[in-house]
Design a protein around this motif. Sequence first.
Motif, PDB file in Angstrom:
ATOM      1  N   LEU A  37       0.832  -1.196   0.000  1.00 48.78           N
ATOM      2  CA  LEU A  37       0.000   0.000   0.000  1.00 48.78           C
ATOM      3  C   LEU A  37       0.872   1.253   0.000  1.00 48.78           C
ATOM      4  O   LEU A  37       0.592   2.223  -0.723  1.00 48.78           O
ATOM      5  CB  LEU A  37      -0.919  -0.002   1.226  1.00 48.78           C
ATOM      6  CG  LEU A  37      -1.822   1.230   1.399  1.00 48.78           C
ATOM      7  CD1 LEU A  37      -2.818   1.351   0.245  1.00 48.78           C
ATOM      8  CD2 LEU A  37      -2.568   1.161   2.736  1.00 48.78           C
ATOM      9  N   MET A  38       1.926   1.246   0.781  1.00 47.58           N
ATOM     10  CA  MET A  38       2.846   2.377   0.826  1.00 47.58           C
ATOM     11  C   MET A  38       3.508   2.597  -0.536  1.00 47.58           C
ATOM     12  O   MET A  38       3.653   3.733  -0.999  1.00 47.58           O
ATOM     13  CB  MET A  38       3.900   2.159   1.917  1.00 47.58           C
ATOM     14  CG  MET A  38       3.334   2.176   3.333  1.00 47.58           C
ATOM     15  SD  MET A  38       4.511   1.581   4.590  1.00 47.58           S
ATOM     16  CE  MET A  38       5.756   2.865   4.513  1.00 47.58           C
ATOM     17  N   ALA A  39       3.862   1.506  -1.187  1.00 45.83           N
ATOM     18  CA  ALA A  39       4.496   1.608  -2.511  1.00 45.83           C
ATOM     19  C   ALA A  39       3.517   2.172  -3.538  1.00 45.83           C
ATOM     20  O   ALA A  39       3.886   3.006  -4.375  1.00 45.83           O
ATOM     21  CB  ALA A  39       5.005   0.237  -2.945  1.00 45.83           C
ATOM     22  N   ALA A  40       2.265   1.736  -3.483  1.00 46.92           N
ATOM     23  CA  ALA A  40       1.257   2.223  -4.418  1.00 46.92           C
ATOM     24  C   ALA A  40       0.995   3.711  -4.214  1.00 46.92           C
ATOM     25  O   ALA A  40       0.834   4.461  -5.183  1.00 46.92           O
ATOM     26  CB  ALA A  40      -0.039   1.437  -4.240  1.00 46.92           C
ATOM     27  N   SER A  41       0.972   4.129  -2.974  1.00 48.88           N
ATOM     28  CA  SER A  41       0.748   5.540  -2.672  1.00 48.88           C
ATOM     29  C   SER A  41       1.922   6.391  -3.138  1.00 48.88           C
ATOM     30  O   SER A  41       1.736   7.497  -3.665  1.00 48.88           O
ATOM     31  CB  SER A  41       0.534   5.726  -1.168  1.00 48.88           C
ATOM     32  OG  SER A  41       0.430   7.088  -0.830  1.00 48.88           O
ATOM     33  N   LYS A  42       3.129   5.870  -2.976  1.00 48.77           N
ATOM     34  CA  LYS A  42       4.322   6.610  -3.392  1.00 48.77           C
ATOM     35  C   LYS A  42       4.391   6.739  -4.909  1.00 48.77           C
ATOM     36  O   LYS A  42       4.784   7.779  -5.444  1.00 48.77           O
ATOM     37  CB  LYS A  42       5.569   5.902  -2.858  1.00 48.77           C
ATOM     38  CG  LYS A  42       6.860   6.678  -3.075  1.00 48.77           C
ATOM     39  CD  LYS A  42       8.031   5.973  -2.411  1.00 48.77           C
ATOM     40  CE  LYS A  42       9.328   6.758  -2.615  1.00 48.77           C
ATOM     41  NZ  LYS A  42      10.485   6.073  -1.969  1.00 48.77           N
ATOM     42  N   ALA A  43       3.957   5.677  -5.596  1.00 44.79           N
ATOM     43  CA  ALA A  43       4.009   5.684  -7.060  1.00 44.79           C
ATOM     44  C   ALA A  43       3.006   6.659  -7.654  1.00 44.79           C
ATOM     45  O   ALA A  43       3.290   7.332  -8.658  1.00 44.79           O
ATOM     46  CB  ALA A  43       3.755   4.275  -7.594  1.00 44.79           C
ATOM     47  N   LYS A  44       1.823   6.734  -7.043  1.00 40.62           N
ATOM     48  CA  LYS A  44       0.773   7.635  -7.532  1.00 40.62           C
ATOM     49  C   LYS A  44       0.158   8.368  -6.335  1.00 40.62           C
ATOM     50  O   LYS A  44      -0.902   7.982  -5.834  1.00 40.62           O
ATOM     51  CB  LYS A  44      -0.289   6.846  -8.293  1.00 40.62           C
ATOM     52  CG  LYS A  44       0.234   6.183  -9.565  1.00 40.62           C
ATOM     53  CD  LYS A  44      -0.884   5.462 -10.301  1.00 40.62           C
ATOM     54  CE  LYS A  44      -0.378   4.834 -11.597  1.00 40.62           C
ATOM     55  NZ  LYS A  44      -1.462   4.114 -12.326  1.00 40.62           N
ATOM     56  N   PRO A  45       0.822   9.413  -5.882  1.00 44.78           N
ATOM     57  CA  PRO A  45       0.431  10.081  -4.630  1.00 44.78           C
ATOM     58  C   PRO A  45      -1.005  10.605  -4.586  1.00 44.78           C
ATOM     59  O   PRO A  45      -1.602  10.688  -3.516  1.00 44.78           O
ATOM     60  CB  PRO A  45       1.424  11.242  -4.536  1.00 44.78           C
ATOM     61  CG  PRO A  45       2.580  10.831  -5.382  1.00 44.78           C
ATOM     62  CD  PRO A  45       2.006  10.032  -6.498  1.00 44.78           C
ATOM     63  N   ASP A  46      -1.569  10.966  -5.735  1.00 44.77           N
ATOM     64  CA  ASP A  46      -2.905  11.559  -5.741  1.00 44.77           C
ATOM     65  C   ASP A  46      -3.978  10.608  -6.242  1.00 44.77           C
ATOM     66  O   ASP A  46      -5.123  11.021  -6.469  1.00 44.77           O
ATOM     67  CB  ASP A  46      -2.909  12.821  -6.617  1.00 44.77           C
ATOM     68  CG  ASP A  46      -1.945  13.878  -6.100  1.00 44.77           C
ATOM     69  OD1 ASP A  46      -1.851  14.028  -4.870  1.00 44.77           O
ATOM     70  OD2 ASP A  46      -1.284  14.531  -6.933  1.00 44.77           O
ATOM     71  N   LYS A  65      -2.716   6.100   7.940  1.00 45.99           N
ATOM     72  CA  LYS A  65      -2.096   7.110   7.087  1.00 45.99           C
ATOM     73  C   LYS A  65      -0.997   7.856   7.833  1.00 45.99           C
ATOM     74  O   LYS A  65       0.087   8.105   7.284  1.00 45.99           O
ATOM     75  CB  LYS A  65      -3.165   8.089   6.582  1.00 45.99           C
ATOM     76  CG  LYS A  65      -4.099   7.507   5.539  1.00 45.99           C
ATOM     77  CD  LYS A  65      -5.307   8.402   5.274  1.00 45.99           C
ATOM     78  CE  LYS A  65      -4.928   9.774   4.789  1.00 45.99           C
ATOM     79  NZ  LYS A  65      -6.112  10.618   4.521  1.00 45.99           N
ATOM     80  N   GLN A  66      -1.259   8.209   9.085  1.00 49.58           N
ATOM     81  CA  GLN A  66      -0.266   8.944   9.873  1.00 49.58           C
ATOM     82  C   GLN A  66       1.005   8.116  10.074  1.00 49.58           C
ATOM     83  O   GLN A  66       2.114   8.634  10.007  1.00 49.58           O
ATOM     84  CB  GLN A  66      -0.848   9.340  11.226  1.00 49.58           C
ATOM     85  CG  GLN A  66      -1.830  10.502  11.174  1.00 49.58           C
ATOM     86  CD  GLN A  66      -2.277  10.943  12.552  1.00 49.58           C
ATOM     87  OE1 GLN A  66      -1.839  10.397  13.570  1.00 49.58           O
ATOM     88  NE2 GLN A  66      -3.138  11.941  12.608  1.00 49.58           N
ATOM     89  N   GLN A  67       0.825   6.826  10.333  1.00 53.16           N
ATOM     90  CA  GLN A  67       1.976   5.993  10.661  1.00 53.16           C
ATOM     91  C   GLN A  67       2.732   5.488   9.437  1.00 53.16           C
ATOM     92  O   GLN A  67       3.878   5.051   9.553  1.00 53.16           O
ATOM     93  CB  GLN A  67       1.535   4.805  11.521  1.00 53.16           C
ATOM     94  CG  GLN A  67       1.069   5.193  12.902  1.00 53.16           C
ATOM     95  CD  GLN A  67       1.094   4.033  13.889  1.00 53.16           C
ATOM     96  OE1 GLN A  67       1.763   3.033  13.686  1.00 53.16           O
ATOM     97  NE2 GLN A  67       0.354   4.163  14.972  1.00 53.16           N
ATOM     98  N   ALA A  94      -1.026   8.399   1.279  1.00 50.50           N
ATOM     99  CA  ALA A  94      -1.962   9.479   0.940  1.00 50.50           C
ATOM    100  C   ALA A  94      -3.207   8.850   0.320  1.00 50.50           C
ATOM    101  O   ALA A  94      -3.104   8.110  -0.661  1.00 50.50           O
ATOM    102  CB  ALA A  94      -1.319  10.447  -0.041  1.00 50.50           C
ATOM    103  N   ALA A  95      -4.353   9.108   0.903  1.00 53.58           N
ATOM    104  CA  ALA A  95      -5.613   8.570   0.378  1.00 53.58           C
ATOM    105  C   ALA A  95      -6.745   9.489   0.810  1.00 53.58           C
ATOM    106  O   ALA A  95      -6.920   9.748   2.007  1.00 53.58           O
ATOM    107  CB  ALA A  95      -5.856   7.147   0.875  1.00 53.58           C
ATOM    108  N   ALA A  96      -7.514   9.966  -0.150  1.00 56.95           N
ATOM    109  CA  ALA A  96      -8.641  10.845   0.151  1.00 56.95           C
ATOM    110  C   ALA A  96      -9.786  10.039   0.752  1.00 56.95           C
ATOM    111  O   ALA A  96     -10.010   8.882   0.381  1.00 56.95           O
ATOM    112  CB  ALA A  96      -9.098  11.548  -1.119  1.00 56.95           C
TER     113      ALA A  96
END
Length: 323
Positions: free
Chosen positions: A142-151, A172-174, A178-180
């Motif tokens: 999940l962290m890798a996916a968020s880093k690859a496509k932050p928005d 998200k904090q830990q 990034a996820a809306a």
Amino acid sequence: MRIKSSFGAFCAAALVMVGAAAQADTYPSKSVRIVVPYATGGGSDILARQIGAGLQQMWGQGVVVDNKAGASGNIGSAEVVRAPADGYTLLLQNSTMVTNLGVMGKLPYDPEKDLTPIMLLGVTPIALAAHPSLNVGNVKELMAASKAKPDALSYGSCGIGTPQHFVMELVKQQTGVAAAHAGYKGCAPAVTDVLGGQIPLAIVSANLVAPYAKNGRLKVVGVSTAQRYAQLPDTPTFEEQGLKPFDFSIWFALMGPKNLPPAVVMKLVADISTILAQPAVVANLSNAGVEPYRGTGEDLARLIKADTKRYTDLAKSANIKAE
């Protein structure tokens, strides 16, 4: 004059104690009402009906489950606060009570001062599920996916200010993910949309996604409790994946108006503990996603105090506000 006044006060107090003891000896002598401050079909309602049926059979007295939904559980709870402290009006609440307090700052009543904590009844773990197309099956991915496509990421929860919403904001904090947030009106719509691919992630009660994890329609990233969830034995907890400390669940509890007679509380605890130990009850509740947990009134009081602080702190740090 002072001595006479004190003696009179002592006699009055003694009469109250004798009356309370006599009342407890005959309790219940009439129908008992369990107020559930939420709609039918949820964990609180299922627990109340399971316990109510058991008590009715045990006592030979009617036990009525009364759903008083509205204002995130505040309407039904406030009604119990105003009820006589005789054990005939009880409240089956859940941890939404303290998340409400964290988000709103205050409630129409004080959970610590205006209610008698009777006992903890059960818990439901929270799970973060992903649509298979996201190709995410654990926190690291999940962290890798968020880093690859932050928005690109978003997640659905069971509503703004719900325990599920709080848990995801802590994830998200830990992790720095990034996820809306998309707050739904209940967990079921969020599950429907993540199954359909309308949203990539949903954080909901774990039992709702367990069947879809087994048939491959969803991937479960992690569960919120310190121990693994029985229905998802192969899914690591968030704590196992490096998030610490991390032990959150939706808890369910029985309460009453303040100053409930201790003897009445003891009878309720003893009789409900007997019901919750029955294998058929354990199986029924487990199928509904509730794991029976028999905790004392003291355990419940400590939990309310601790959760009030951590949800209040998290509401501030994550900027979670009421709708």
